[in-house]
Motif scaffolding. Structure first.
Motif, PDB file in Angstrom:
ATOM      1  N   VAL A 160      18.093  13.579 -12.179  1.00  0.00           N
ATOM      2  CA  VAL A 160      18.405  14.436 -11.038  1.00  0.00           C
ATOM      3  C   VAL A 160      18.344  15.910 -11.438  1.00  0.00           C
ATOM      4  N   LEU A 165      15.259  15.893 -15.803  1.00  0.00           N
ATOM      5  CA  LEU A 165      13.897  15.750 -15.290  1.00  0.00           C
ATOM      6  C   LEU A 165      12.879  16.163 -16.342  1.00  0.00           C
ATOM      7  N   LEU A 177      13.452   9.034  -8.992  1.00  0.00           N
ATOM      8  CA  LEU A 177      14.244  10.043  -8.292  1.00  0.00           C
ATOM      9  C   LEU A 177      15.274   9.360  -7.407  1.00  0.00           C
ATOM     10  N   THR A 181      15.800  11.635  -1.607  1.00  0.00           N
ATOM     11  CA  THR A 181      15.170  12.871  -2.067  1.00  0.00           C
ATOM     12  C   THR A 181      14.108  13.308  -1.052  1.00  0.00           C
ATOM     13  N   VAL A 186      11.106  16.444  -4.098  1.00  0.00           N
ATOM     14  CA  VAL A 186      10.134  15.736  -4.945  1.00  0.00           C
ATOM     15  C   VAL A 186       9.205  16.737  -5.607  1.00  0.00           C
ATOM     16  N   ALA A 189      11.047  18.494  -8.353  1.00  0.00           N
ATOM     17  CA  ALA A 189      11.297  17.571  -9.462  1.00  0.00           C
ATOM     18  C   ALA A 189      10.023  17.327 -10.265  1.00  0.00           C
ATOM     19  N   VAL A 212      10.272   7.357  -5.714  1.00  0.00           N
ATOM     20  CA  VAL A 212      11.354   7.919  -4.897  1.00  0.00           C
ATOM     21  C   VAL A 212      11.771   6.906  -3.839  1.00  0.00           C
TER      22      VAL A 212
END
Length: 292
Positions: A160, A165, A177, A181, A186, A189, A212
């Protein structure tokens, strides 16, 4: 091509899993993801059962909290699953919820250090290496698996925060993820994961899946159930954290996450979905053909 999957939430009783997993397998869904949330259902037990009940379905674990398991034991479990069900077991590891880790006396002072040491050792063990290491949290003395995977399976890391990451990009084969999200999150990330991959050197150019989970609901009461999810998780809005509507509307919405960098989109039903098997069939048979 975007992979499409669904979540079997651990808020449902373990005995429901067989029917849902078989519905997913028969309908042609690509992946079914499980959670190991404290103190609900054990990840390895549910994963092995779902794999045994199905023929082609890939089953993901998102995720195994690393403070709860010795890394050698985790390697034994993952290797066994991979040899029993080659290419179908997708395993993710991560910090775990820190409050839960504290409840069981396993909270690490430096979760990122633990995850780095653990993930590095686990990948090496699954690759058939004999590993000796003495870190802050992970210590192994000449440990090697007698039954390693024939080909090292991909290792996913759930993350997170920015440090985690970047670490996922550096030490893992893919990143998980957290549920809900948004596409913009995204995108941010993925940029951090790519920073970690740039540090990696060898293997940095290999594919790195981004998985995700997003909330999903169908049927006449879908809006009310998604609103309950918004309240439960504390979102300001559920709009960019969920999909609903017709198959085409859902497929069009899923494209936003794919364009942001997600390679696998996992639809997370509401805990009170009235017919989870039908939800699974709907996703596999009506939405999946419309997702590029």
């Amino acid at each position: 091509m975007t992979t499409l999957g669904a979540v079997y939430l651990p808020y449902l009783p373990p005995e429901r899993l067989r029917s849902v997993a078989q519905a997913a397998d028969e309908a042609g869904l690509e992946e079914l993801w499980l959670w190991e949330d404290c103190f609900l259902e054990g990840g390895i037990a549910t994963m092995s059962a779902a794999l045994a009940w199905t023929e082609r379905l890939r089953v993901g674990m998102g995720l195994l909290p690393v403070p709860l398991r010795n890394v050698a034991l985790a390697a034994m479990e993952v290797a066994t699953l991979d040899r029993l069900f080659p290419g179908r077991a997708l395993v993710g590891i991560g910090h775990g919820v820190q409050d839960w880790m504290g409840q069981v006396g396993a909270r690490a002072e430096s979760p990122v250090t633990l995850l780095r040491e653990y993930g590095t050792a686990l990948r090496a063990l699954l690759g058939g290496d004999r590993v000796t290491t003495k870190g802050r949290y992970v210590s192994l003395d000449g440990v090697a698996l007698d039954w390693p995977p024939n080909t090292r399976p991909p290792l996913f890391v759930g993350a997170v925060g920015p440090r985690s990451l970047r670490l996922a990009g550096e030490i893992a084969d893919g990143t998980l993820l957290t549920g809900g999200t948004s596409p913009d999150e995204v995108r941010r990330a993925k940029a951090l994961v790519d920073e970690g991959r740039a540090r990696r050197g060898e293997g940095a150019g290999d594919p790195h899946p981004i998985v995700v989970s997003i909330h999903a609901a169908t049927g006449p009461d879908a809006a009310a159930r998604l609103e309950a999810e918004r309240v439960k998780w504390g979102y300001e809005s559920i709009a960019e954290r969920s999909v609903t509507g017709t198959p085409q509307q859902m497929a069009d919405a899923i494209a936003a996450w794919a364009e942001a960098g997600a390679t696998t989109v996992v639809l997370q039903p509401t805990p009170d979905d009235p017919d989870l098997e039908s939800f699974i069939r709907f996703i596999a048979q009506e939405v999946r053909p419309l997702v590029p």
